[in-house]
Design an enzyme around this catalytic site. Structure first.
Site, PDB file in Angstrom:
ATOM      1  N   ARG A  37     -10.124   4.411   4.170  1.00 12.13           N
ATOM      2  CA  ARG A  37     -10.308   5.797   4.617  1.00 12.13           C
ATOM      3  C   ARG A  37      -9.563   6.032   5.919  1.00 12.13           C
ATOM      4  O   ARG A  37      -9.752   5.306   6.900  1.00 12.13           O
ATOM      5  CB  ARG A  37     -11.804   6.079   4.822  1.00 12.13           C
ATOM      6  CG  ARG A  37     -12.122   7.407   5.507  1.00 12.13           C
ATOM      7  CD  ARG A  37     -13.624   7.557   5.644  1.00 12.13           C
ATOM      8  NE  ARG A  37     -14.009   8.735   6.412  1.00 12.13           N
ATOM      9  CZ  ARG A  37     -14.545   8.699   7.643  1.00 12.13           C
ATOM     10  NH1 ARG A  37     -14.757   7.535   8.242  1.00 12.13           N
ATOM     11  NH2 ARG A  37     -14.881   9.809   8.265  1.00 12.13           N
ATOM     12  N   ARG A  78     -19.008  21.781  18.002  1.00 13.33           N
ATOM     13  CA  ARG A  78     -19.215  20.884  19.124  1.00 13.33           C
ATOM     14  C   ARG A  78     -19.450  21.648  20.431  1.00 13.33           C
ATOM     15  O   ARG A  78     -19.002  22.787  20.579  1.00 13.33           O
ATOM     16  CB  ARG A  78     -17.991  19.978  19.319  1.00 13.33           C
ATOM     17  CG  ARG A  78     -17.638  19.131  18.115  1.00 13.33           C
ATOM     18  CD  ARG A  78     -16.371  18.334  18.362  1.00 13.33           C
ATOM     19  NE  ARG A  78     -15.911  17.631  17.169  1.00 13.33           N
ATOM     20  CZ  ARG A  78     -16.323  16.437  16.785  1.00 13.33           C
ATOM     21  NH1 ARG A  78     -17.202  15.783  17.545  1.00 13.33           N
ATOM     22  NH2 ARG A  78     -15.880  15.868  15.693  1.00 13.33           N
ATOM     23  N   LYS A 224     -17.410  16.380   0.409  1.00 13.72           N
ATOM     24  CA  LYS A 224     -18.435  15.773   1.255  1.00 13.72           C
ATOM     25  C   LYS A 224     -19.650  16.698   1.303  1.00 13.72           C
ATOM     26  O   LYS A 224     -19.545  17.852   1.703  1.00 13.72           O
ATOM     27  CB  LYS A 224     -17.876  15.517   2.651  1.00 13.72           C
ATOM     28  CG  LYS A 224     -16.766  14.471   2.663  1.00 13.72           C
ATOM     29  CD  LYS A 224     -16.102  14.353   4.010  1.00 13.72           C
ATOM     30  CE  LYS A 224     -17.009  13.763   5.054  1.00 13.72           C
ATOM     31  NZ  LYS A 224     -16.297  13.534   6.340  1.00 13.72           N
ATOM     32  N   THR A 285     -22.253   6.389   5.586  1.00 13.53           N
ATOM     33  CA  THR A 285     -22.814   6.573   6.928  1.00 13.53           C
ATOM     34  C   THR A 285     -23.891   5.544   7.267  1.00 13.53           C
ATOM     35  O   THR A 285     -24.936   5.478   6.605  1.00 13.53           O
ATOM     36  CB  THR A 285     -23.392   7.986   7.146  1.00 13.53           C
ATOM     37  OG1 THR A 285     -22.467   8.961   6.661  1.00 13.53           O
ATOM     38  CG2 THR A 285     -23.615   8.240   8.632  1.00 13.53           C
TER      39      THR A 285
END
Length: 482
Positions: A37, A78, A224, A285
């Site tokens: 990845r 963010r 995702k 994850t």
């Protein structure tokens, strides 16, 4: 003669400073990585292209098909940056998210952010989660350009950490301007897979596919799944799955939004939904997070990997463990051992999948019949598929079995995509180089020479009457190995 033992579950490893050198890439391929990845949240297009070149070189040296997954950053929401390295927030403190504050102007009372729509997306009483849920704020008041909060769970907060809303709902387009620029650069990388972050609808997948086609690229697209509102809407979720080659259970942001307790059942449901729709699924994850700094996994991490394998995941993924961890080779080996241990359990070798369903094509009927025969005839050592498009081995991989599925093809793009399919071993075999009357014998001899079969075994073989025609598989034979 000792036959090769192959792990069925695939391993995806994230590339980073700890793993991007050619010697380490070679070690990781040898340890069992099936797909690498490239995280487009970090690094330049030129750097990713160089790393991709190294991966292709080392895969060729190992005589292995190893996939490359380009993971687009997506709209990560963010906070901005602080004057100091970090601030320390205490429970009960007042803290504001203030659009008027720029880079480097944050302090222990307020910080800026890169998401102007936040004020329209939250209201009094909402819970905001910062830094993957490590800190929690309760929204007290929303006024023009400012979200006033109280700290519920405090701790150190550094610059550029992500923001989530408990329950989801901070909607933003899946493809940002950065993602579109990254797609424009993918011709240099030639990825086999592209992962789209924070997918909210099937339209995000269609848009990505159209942008890729503009550059004559056709990688398999992975959606995702990391938004709470997506897993809460079954129709939206199913349409995303069906529009994609596969999905990633992105447990980081998804777990933050839905809560870890809810995530357990959601993971199982996502794996089941993907497999029922003939799509691949990656579980990702923190699978072996402790091995960032430790050469050994915890028992809980081994169980986590094994549980995903028993649920039927096609692949398990390593993130920081291989990107920046101290023991990238060891963590791949540990994950491989955990997967192999789970695959020995009878649950991972049997399936009643589609036994009560009608098949939609001769190709599907052959694929399902082959797996059923393999599970009920003990002398069979594997299933060989002569394939053009890869659809037949993909369909076979949806039904649990303890036997390897050998995908034999002269189509490199097909073999690269099959790197993610559970139980499928992609092998280059040029059927056009043989007389069609001898093709079955030649395929068996090829697998013997590769160390997968020995005299006295039986092999299931599928192919089409017309060789070289995609979607034409209509023959299933049980053949002896002499």
């Amino acid at each position: 003669m000792t036959l090769k033992v192959n792990r069925r579950t695939k391993i995806v490893a994230t590339i980073g400073p700890g793993s991007e050198s050619e010697p380490m890439l070679a070690k990781l391929i040898s340890a069992g990585v099936n797909v690498f990845r490239l995280n487009f949240s970090h690094g330049s297009a030129e750097h990713h292209a160089e790393v991709a070149r190294r991966i292709r070189k080392q895969a060729a040296a190992a005589d292995r098909y190893v996939g490359i997954l380009a993971d687009l950053q997506g709209p990560k929401i963010r906070i901005s940056s602080f004057r100091e390295e970090y601030v320390e927030l205490q429970q009960g403190d007042r803290f504001s998210l203030d659009l008027s504050l720029g880079e480097g102007e944050g302090n222990a009372r307020a910080v800026g952010l890169d998401y102007p729509e936040l004020c329209d997306s939250v209201s009094s009483g909402d819970t905001l989660l910062l830094d993957d849920g490590r800190l929690r704020l309760t929204v007290d008041e929303v006024r023009e350009g400012v979200v006033e909060c109280t700290v519920v769970v405090g701790g150190k907060l550094s610059s550029r950490k992500g923001i989530n809303r408990l329950g989801g709902g901070l909607a933003a387009p899946a493809l940002t301007s950065k993602d579109i620029a990254d797609i424009d650069s993918l011709s240099q990388v030639q990825p086999d897979f592209v992962a789209v972050s924070f997918v909210s609808s099937a339209a995000d997948i269609f848009q990505t596919r159209d942008l890729l086609l503009q550059h004559q690229l056709s990688p398999a697209i992975i959606a995702k799944i990391e938004r709470a509102e997506v897993v809460a809407d079954q129709d939206t979720l199913d349409s995303i799955i069906e529009a994609s080659f596969g999905i990633m259970v992105a447990r980081g942001d998804l777990g933050v939004e839905v809560g870890d307790a809810q995530l357990i059942g959601i993971q199982k449901d996502l794996i089941s939904r993907a497999r029922k729709r003939d799509r691949v699924v990656i579980t990702a994850t923190q699978m072996m997070e402790s091995m960032i700094n430790s050469p050994m996994p915890t028992r809980a991490e081994v169980f986590d990997v094994a549980n995903a394998v028993l649920d039927g995941t096609d692949a398990v993924m390593l993130s920081a463990e291989t990107a920046v961890g101290k023991f990238p080779e060891e963590v791949v080996k540990a994950m491989s051992e955990a997967a192999l241990g789970a695959e020995r359990h009878p649950v991972a070798r049997t399936s009643r999948y589609r036994l009560d369903k009608q098949f939609s094509s001769a190709q599907e009927a052959i694929a399902m019949s082959a797996i059923y025969a393999a599970n009920h005839y003990s002398n069979v050592r594997g299933i060989a598929c002569l394939t053009e498009s890869g659809t037949t081995p993909l369909l076979m991989s949806r039904l649990s079995s303890g036997l390897p599925i050998f995908a034999l093809s002269n189509q490199s793009a097909t073999l690269q995509k099959l790197c993610l399919c559970r139980g499928v071993i992609p092998l280059y075999f040029d059927a056009d180089a043989y007389d069609q009357d001898d093709i079955e014998v030649c395929a068996i001899e090829f697998l013997q020479a590769e160390g997968f079969l020995q005299s006295g075994d039986s092999i299931l073989l599928t192919h089409g009457v017309v060789m070289g025609s995609p979607g034409a598989t209509n023959i299933l034979k049980i053949l002896p190995v002499v």
